[in-house]
Design a protein around this motif. Structure first.
Motif, short mmCIF file in Angstrom:
data_model
loop_
_atom_site.label_atom_id
_atom_site.label_comp_id
_atom_site.label_asym_id
_atom_site.label_seq_id
_atom_site.Cartn_x
_atom_site.Cartn_y
_atom_site.Cartn_z
N LYS B 310 9.39 38.33 -3.31
CA LYS B 310 9.57 36.97 -3.80
C LYS B 310 8.65 36.72 -5.00
O LYS B 310 9.06 36.11 -5.98
CB LYS B 310 9.25 35.99 -2.67
CG LYS B 310 10.05 34.75 -2.76
CD LYS B 310 10.23 33.99 -1.47
CE LYS B 310 9.05 33.79 -0.61
NZ LYS B 310 9.20 32.78 0.40
N LEU B 311 7.42 37.23 -4.90
CA LEU B 311 6.49 37.06 -6.01
C LEU B 311 7.05 37.70 -7.26
O LEU B 311 6.99 37.13 -8.34
CB LEU B 311 5.14 37.71 -5.67
CG LEU B 311 4.15 36.89 -4.88
CD1 LEU B 311 2.94 37.72 -4.54
CD2 LEU B 311 3.72 35.68 -5.67
N LYS B 312 7.62 38.89 -7.09
CA LYS B 312 8.14 39.61 -8.24
C LYS B 312 9.25 38.78 -8.90
O LYS B 312 9.25 38.58 -10.10
CB LYS B 312 8.68 40.97 -7.78
CG LYS B 312 8.19 42.12 -8.64
CD LYS B 312 8.84 43.43 -8.24
CE LYS B 312 8.36 43.93 -6.89
NZ LYS B 312 9.17 45.01 -6.32
N ASN B 313 10.18 38.29 -8.06
CA ASN B 313 11.30 37.54 -8.61
C ASN B 313 10.85 36.29 -9.35
O ASN B 313 11.38 35.93 -10.38
CB ASN B 313 12.27 37.11 -7.49
CG ASN B 313 12.93 38.31 -6.88
OD1 ASN B 313 13.00 39.36 -7.50
ND2 ASN B 313 13.40 38.16 -5.65
N ARG B 314 9.88 35.61 -8.76
CA ARG B 314 9.51 34.31 -9.31
C ARG B 314 8.49 34.43 -10.43
O ARG B 314 8.35 33.51 -11.25
CB ARG B 314 8.97 33.42 -8.21
CG ARG B 314 10.08 32.97 -7.30
CD ARG B 314 9.59 32.14 -6.18
NE ARG B 314 10.73 31.62 -5.45
CZ ARG B 314 11.22 30.41 -5.64
NH1 ARG B 314 10.68 29.61 -6.52
NH2 ARG B 314 12.25 29.99 -4.93
N ALA B 315 7.73 35.54 -10.45
CA ALA B 315 6.70 35.66 -11.48
C ALA B 315 7.33 35.89 -12.85
O ALA B 315 6.78 35.47 -13.86
CB ALA B 315 5.75 36.80 -11.14
N ILE B 316 8.52 36.52 -12.88
CA ILE B 316 9.08 36.90 -14.18
C ILE B 316 9.34 35.69 -15.08
O ILE B 316 8.82 35.64 -16.19
CB ILE B 316 10.35 37.77 -13.99
CG1 ILE B 316 9.91 39.13 -13.42
CG2 ILE B 316 11.08 37.97 -15.30
CD1 ILE B 316 11.04 39.98 -12.92
N PRO B 317 10.10 34.67 -14.63
CA PRO B 317 10.29 33.53 -15.53
C PRO B 317 8.98 32.85 -15.91
O PRO B 317 8.77 32.51 -17.07
CB PRO B 317 11.20 32.58 -14.74
CG PRO B 317 11.21 33.08 -13.35
CD PRO B 317 10.86 34.52 -13.39
N THR B 318 8.08 32.71 -14.93
CA THR B 318 6.82 32.03 -15.22
C THR B 318 6.03 32.77 -16.28
O THR B 318 5.55 32.18 -17.26
CB THR B 318 5.98 31.92 -13.94
OG1 THR B 318 6.78 31.32 -12.93
CG2 THR B 318 4.76 31.09 -14.16
N LEU B 319 5.91 34.08 -16.10
CA LEU B 319 5.10 34.84 -17.06
C LEU B 319 5.76 34.88 -18.43
O LEU B 319 5.07 34.89 -19.45
CB LEU B 319 4.85 36.25 -16.52
CG LEU B 319 3.96 36.29 -15.29
CD1 LEU B 319 3.66 37.71 -14.87
CD2 LEU B 319 2.65 35.55 -15.55
N THR B 320 7.09 34.90 -18.44
CA THR B 320 7.77 34.87 -19.74
C THR B 320 7.41 33.59 -20.48
O THR B 320 7.04 33.62 -21.66
CB THR B 320 9.30 34.92 -19.54
OG1 THR B 320 9.59 35.87 -18.55
CG2 THR B 320 10.00 35.26 -20.82
N ILE B 321 7.51 32.47 -19.78
CA ILE B 321 7.19 31.19 -20.42
C ILE B 321 5.77 31.22 -20.95
O ILE B 321 5.50 30.86 -22.10
CB ILE B 321 7.34 30.04 -19.40
CG1 ILE B 321 8.80 29.88 -19.02
CG2 ILE B 321 6.81 28.74 -19.99
CD1 ILE B 321 9.02 28.77 -18.03
N VAL B 322 4.84 31.70 -20.12
CA VAL B 322 3.43 31.68 -20.52
C VAL B 322 3.20 32.54 -21.75
O VAL B 322 2.54 32.12 -22.71
CB VAL B 322 2.55 32.17 -19.35
CG1 VAL B 322 1.15 32.43 -19.81
CG2 VAL B 322 2.55 31.14 -18.24
N THR B 323 3.78 33.74 -21.74
CA THR B 323 3.54 34.65 -22.87
C THR B 323 4.10 34.07 -24.17
O THR B 323 3.41 34.03 -25.19
CB THR B 323 4.21 36.02 -22.60
OG1 THR B 323 3.98 36.35 -21.24
CG2 THR B 323 3.66 37.07 -23.49
N ILE B 324 5.36 33.63 -24.12
CA ILE B 324 5.96 33.08 -25.33
C ILE B 324 5.14 31.90 -25.83
O ILE B 324 4.84 31.77 -27.02
CB ILE B 324 7.42 32.66 -25.09
CG1 ILE B 324 8.25 33.87 -24.67
CG2 ILE B 324 8.02 32.05 -26.35
CD1 ILE B 324 9.69 33.53 -24.37
N ALA B 325 4.76 31.04 -24.90
CA ALA B 325 4.03 29.83 -25.29
C ALA B 325 2.69 30.18 -25.93
O ALA B 325 2.32 29.61 -26.96
CB ALA B 325 3.81 28.94 -24.07
N LEU B 326 1.98 31.14 -25.34
CA LEU B 326 0.68 31.52 -25.91
C LEU B 326 0.85 32.06 -27.33
O LEU B 326 0.11 31.67 -28.24
CB LEU B 326 0.02 32.60 -25.04
CG LEU B 326 -0.91 32.12 -23.95
CD1 LEU B 326 -1.44 33.29 -23.17
CD2 LEU B 326 -2.07 31.34 -24.55
#
Lengths: 320, 521
Positions: B310-326
């Protein structure tokens, strides 16, 4: 007068920023004189009360201003506040009402006066921000300087410690603490935000100290026999004022923003709190610009004032 | 530099362990659900006890001087039944729950009990007889119950041995006849240990040995279904496998059972000799929790997926947002800072500053809600919204530094040599101003993660945030520790990357400086 202080005061932005901060602090302290449910001074049954809604909460706190004023003895003077509505009082009219004579900025989703809440929110928001910034600053400055100055094992140990604290996003850290608490409190919010913010400041400080120690004057100080601790705390510290001042400006605002994020995520700031963060969190009840605008404006004003002062500090300590 | 990066990478392990230890220590203070007024009112007493057990709250934190196995639990129950005190009803219920596994420790002792207590215990065991498929009116009758159980034990005590249980279990996994089912039913919970062992062989966790080759696929599923059915019958736990279920459903079901077993095995097994000493350490909150992490990947959620999945599935969108935003935020802050430094127009600079502050002061939640009300959707826009609120900090920091650097001697030299303002700023000043900006980027990472939670909620992206809010409200420790782990991993890797970048930007701070903590030359 300290020459640095004189230099500081001669800067236009320093004077303007300080004035703005003073006004905000004045509003924070005297919010009850601007907007309150109760008269400022009144006499009931021969006793004269000053700010009865605050000092005699059990007796007067729950009544509306008209009821409380009616209790006053007729032949004594009653001093009423500018706005006759407090931050928690619920208006008789429908919630989300537009501006009117009674409510200058209208009411929010619970029928509470927006202007009164902004004025009273200043108190909690400034106090939270100041305490978090101070705690974070002390924590971060001491740890960061020690890490940079002592080096070696100490540096590694402090760095790892700071890293472990710092890896938690404030929202996640507060969420972890929230899971522990029976009911959410402001204290945990302050402590957690300060710890996380302090870890960030510690890392910044360490980098700056390392950089400063590479300068010629640091080598000169060492040649004169100054101990690493003395170099770090006496010689390097003035060079840290500017960046740390800027960093702590953001620490002040971060509390209000964390508070907003938390209440937006339903991770709860106590519902009775009157603060800008709580007001901004009302966006989840569908609050529009009328309700959010004043809080954003107030937060922006605080930030601007703080930044002007921080910038002035930077200019004061800059090489002439 | 490479060595430095490697050294930092080696540190990840200890840091992550420290993070999980810290979060365990912290979360072991999560309020006892049995004492939480909000929970207690919605649950019955038994459910509350069960909730406590699944969180291992009935165990001590780090050391268990008296681990409770089935014998100890039987002792406790018999003592209460003997005294017939207010806890007698509860004791009878616990005897029924222990079931077949308790019989070898109860029945031989029936004679040693006082006559009154004897009848009570025998009657209390009546539901067990029913569950074992030996319906008997005698068992429910206080006068005959004792005789019934004594007879039962003389007849069948031979069956209650581990070897017999193993044989019965294996047979049932091979053939699904009603005889085999009845055989296992008669052993009741006594066979659970063996059932769990065989289930583990039939549906091994991912990454270990492949399932038994000797058995065809559908036969294996049927065997799992029969064994799960037997376990469900004995324990009264309603978690069975439907007739036509798929392989993954079967594995999920077995995983749930194994997790249940991890919590409840002490009810059905005995500790003797070495295993008693081992149990002193393993029957503790900490050991059970660690076991759960290692064996089951933080434990199975309700739908049978592990938290790791579950962590794997949910971490992907979150981390994408964070990386692009940074990247967006730092890129634009850099561009704006340079522009401001080059133009030297204090009015323009003030304008940019005010705009950046205004964006900072508007909480991400408000900005995101506004964007969504205007019809905005998608990961890209979500990242942009997050980036907007992050510009102010690097911009202000960078500006302050550029101002300071501009007065340095080497800048004056560059200017005297005829370098234009753009060249001076970009080539000479920027490099030094970048340093704290990059350091700031690593500390902004956690903030960005927090902001991402909000943005996700508004944009309806199912990332880490949604699940975390649920976990906090339901005091779900497993998810929170998992989240702490993922966050720590992300941020640590991010900070290593920044450290390497810092060393690259300022060679004075590279290897030697970082190793000795200070520059020597």
């Amino acid at each position: 007068m300290n020459p640095a202080f004189g230099r500081f005061l001669r800067l236009k932005r320093a004077r303007f920023g300080s004035l703005l901060l003073a006004v905000l602090a004045f509003v924070a302290v005297f919010a009850d004189f601007f907007a309150s449910d109760a008269p400022i001074v009144m006499t009931v049954e021969g006793n004269t009360y000053f700010l009865p809604a605050v000092t005699e909460r059990e007796r007067f706190g729950d009544r509306s201003i008209a009821e409380v004023a009616a209790m006053a003895e007729p032949d004594h003077a009653v001093v009423l506040p500018l706005l006759r509505v407090g931050p928690r009082g619920v208006a008789a009219g429908p919630p989300m009402a537009g501006p009117s004579l009674a409510h200058w900025l209208g009411t929010d989703a619970f029928g509470r006066d927006v202007l009164a809440r902004v004025l009273h929110g200043t108190r909690v928001s400034l106090a939270l921000g100041a305490s978090v910034a101070l705690m974070a600053l002390v924590f971060g400055y001491v740890l960061g300087t020690l890490a940079g100055a002592l080096g070696g094992v100490w540096d590694s140990a402090i760095e790892r410690f700071v890293e472990i604290v710092g890896v938690f996003p404030a929202v996640v850290a507060v969420a972890l603490v929230r899971a522990l608490e029976q009911r959410p409190s402001l204290l945990s919010l302050v402590l957690v935000t300060a710890a996380v913010g302090g870890a960030n400041i510690a890392r910044l400080t360490r980098t700056l100290v390392l950089r400063a120690l590479a300068e010629d004057w640091a080598t000169a100080a060492r040649a004169l026999g100054a101990s690493p601790a003395r170099i770090a705390f006496v010689h390097v510290t003035p060079h840290l004022f500017a960046p740390l001042a800027v960093a702590s400006v953001f620490a002040v605002a971060s509390v209000a923003l964390t508070e907003t994020a938390l209440s937006f995520l339903d991770l709860g700031v106590p519902a009775t709190t009157v603060s800008w963060g709580e007001m901004l969190g009302e966006v989840r009840w569908g609050a529009g610009a009328r309700i959010l605008g004043p809080a954003v404006l107030a937060l922006g004003l605080t930030l601007t004032a703080l930044y002007l002062v921080a910038d002035a500090i930077r200019k004061t300590f800059q090489n002439p | 530099m490479l060595r430095h990066a490697l050294r930092r990478l080696l540190w990840i392990g200890p840091i992550l362990i420290a993070v999980t230890l810290t979060s365990f220590a912290l979360l072991s203070y999560v309020p006892d659900p049995a004492e939480d007024p909000a929970v207690v009112t919605t649950l019955s007493g038994e459910q509350a006890v069960e909730l406590r057990r699944t969180r291992f709250l009935d165990l001590p934190r780090f050391f268990n001087e008296r681990p409770l196995d089935v014998i100890a639990r039987v002792d406790l129950a018999l003592r209460h039944l003997g005294k017939d005190d207010e806890e007698a009803a509860e004791a009878a219920r616990s005897l029924v729950r222990l079931g077949g596994a308790a019989l070898p420790h109860v029945l031989p002792r029936l004679d040693t009990l006082e006559p009154a207590a004897r009848g009570g215990v025998a009657v209390a065991l009546a539901p067990v007889a029913e569950r074992m498929g030996i319906p008997s009116i005698e068992a429910r009758d206080p006068r005959h119950a004792v005789a019934f159980w004594v007879r039962f034990w003389t007849d069948r005590s031979v069956d209650f041995r581990a070897a017999n249980a193993r044989r019965a279990t294996r047979r049932l996994s091979l053939h699904g006849t009603s005889m085999r089912v009845a055989d296992l039913q008669e052993l009741d919970t006594f066979a659970l240990e063996q059932i769990m062992l065989v289930l583990e062989e039939l549906a091994p966790p991912k990454g270990t040995a492949t399932p038994q080759e000797t058995m065809p696929e559908d036969g294996r599923l049927a065997a799992i279904r029969r064994l799960v059915g037997a376990a469900a019958h004995a324990t009264g736990r309603d978690d069975q496998l439907a007739e036509k279920s798929s392989e993954s459903e079967a594995i999920a079901c077995v995983r749930r059972w194994r997790e249940w077993w991890l919590v409840h095995q002490a009810d059905y097994t005995t500790y003797g000799g070495a295993s008693r000493f081992l149990a002193m350490l393993t029957d503790t909150q900490y050991a059970r929790w660690a076991e759960k992490v290692v064996l089951l990947g933080f434990g199975a959620g309700a739908e049978g997926t592990t938290i790791v999945d579950k962590l794997k599935n949910r971490a992907i969108p979150t981390l994408t947002i964070v990386t692009i935003a940074l990247l967006l935020a730092y890129g634009s802050a850099l561009a704006l800072g340079t522009a401001a430094a080059v133009r030297k127009s204090s009015r323009e600079e003030m304008l940019i500053l005010v705009a950046a502050f205004a964006l900072f002061a508007v909480p991400t939640a408000c900005l995101a809600t506004w964007a969504v009300r205007r019809g905005g959707v998608g990961l890209g826009l979500a990242s942009l919204v997050l980036a907007l609120s992050m510009i102010a900090s690097p911009f202000a920091q960078g500006r302050a530094l550029l101002r300071e650097i501009e007065r340095a001697d080497y800048i004056r030299t560059a200017r005297a040599l005829g370098a234009g303002p753009l060249r001076v700023v970009v080539l000479h000043a920027m490099r030094n101003a970048l340093l704290p900006a990059v350091a700031l980027a690593s500390v902004e990472m956690p903030t960005a993660l927090g902001g991402a939670f909000v943005v996700e909620k508004v944009f309806g992206i199912s990332g880490l945030g949604e699940e975390t809010v649920r976990a906090v409200q339901t005091h779900d420790v497993a998810w929170l520790v998992g989240l702490a782990f993922v966050t720590a991993l992300t941020v640590t890797i991010g900070s290593i990357a920044t450290d390497v970048a810092i060393a690259a930007i300022d060679p004075r701070l590279s290897l030697a400086a970082l190793r000795h903590g200070r520059v020597t030359a």
